[in-house]
Design a protein around this motif. Structure first.
Motif, PDB file in Angstrom:
ATOM      1  N   THR A   1       0.801  -1.224   0.000  1.00 29.81           N
ATOM      2  CA  THR A   1       0.000   0.000   0.000  1.00 29.81           C
ATOM      3  C   THR A   1       0.833   1.271   0.000  1.00 29.81           C
ATOM      4  OG1 THR A   1      -0.118   0.075   2.412  1.00 29.81           O
ATOM      5  CG2 THR A   1      -1.881  -1.114   1.251  1.00 29.81           C
TER       6      THR A   1
ATOM      7  N   THR B   1     -11.845   2.816   6.981  1.00 29.41           N
ATOM      8  CA  THR B   1     -11.545   3.075   5.571  1.00 29.41           C
ATOM      9  C   THR B   1     -10.509   2.110   4.997  1.00 29.41           C
ATOM     10  OG1 THR B   1      -9.879   4.730   6.148  1.00 29.41           O
ATOM     11  CG2 THR B   1     -12.139   5.518   5.777  1.00 29.41           C
ATOM     12  N   PHE B   2     -10.099   1.145   5.799  1.00 31.34           N
ATOM     13  CA  PHE B   2      -9.176   0.107   5.335  1.00 31.34           C
ATOM     14  C   PHE B   2      -9.626  -1.210   5.950  1.00 31.34           C
ATOM     15  CE2 PHE B   2      -5.346  -2.430   5.005  1.00 31.34           C
ATOM     16  CZ  PHE B   2      -4.873  -2.082   3.742  1.00 31.34           C
TER      17      PHE B   2
ATOM     18  N   TRP C   1      -8.871  -2.487  -2.087  1.00 30.50           N
ATOM     19  CA  TRP C   1      -8.634  -1.154  -1.531  1.00 30.50           C
ATOM     20  C   TRP C   1      -7.647  -0.392  -2.419  1.00 30.50           C
ATOM     21  CZ3 TRP C   1      -4.379   1.530   0.018  1.00 30.50           C
ATOM     22  CH2 TRP C   1      -4.610   2.733   0.676  1.00 30.50           C
TER      23      TRP C   1
ATOM     24  N   THR D   1      -8.429   3.044  -4.465  1.00 28.78           N
ATOM     25  CA  THR D   1      -7.615   4.224  -4.189  1.00 28.78           C
ATOM     26  C   THR D   1      -7.030   4.793  -5.480  1.00 28.78           C
ATOM     27  OG1 THR D   1      -7.106   3.400  -1.983  1.00 28.78           O
ATOM     28  CG2 THR D   1      -5.643   5.081  -2.870  1.00 28.78           C
TER      29      THR D   1
END
Length: 71
Positions: free
Chosen positions: A15, A30-31, A53, A57
């Motif tokens: 990430t 949010t994750f 995710w 993003t």
């Protein structure tokens, strides 16, 4: 892509977020949160959730960049 369990260092690498930032985002919802592997104290992340995710993003960043470009 195959599903696998990722330990924290691999999630940080995938990430680009720091460990602290990951945990802030997990707390904020949010994750994706890690799971506890049954019969152990080990926590790991679902690779498909992490990949989703990352894809969201990237898509969001591209939309934002398109909206703010001055071409």
């Amino acid at each position: 892509m195959s599903q696998e369990l990722l330990r924290l260092p691999r999630v940080v690498e995938r990430t680009g977020l720091s460990k602290n930032e990951l945990y802030r985002r997990i707390a904020a919802g949010t994750f994706p949160a890690p799971i506890v592997i049954p019969g152990t104290r080990i926590r790991a992340f679902d690779s498909l959730e992490v990949d989703a995710w990352v894809a969201r993003t990237i898509a969001e960043a591209r939309r934002t960049n398109e909206e703010t470009s001055y071409v």
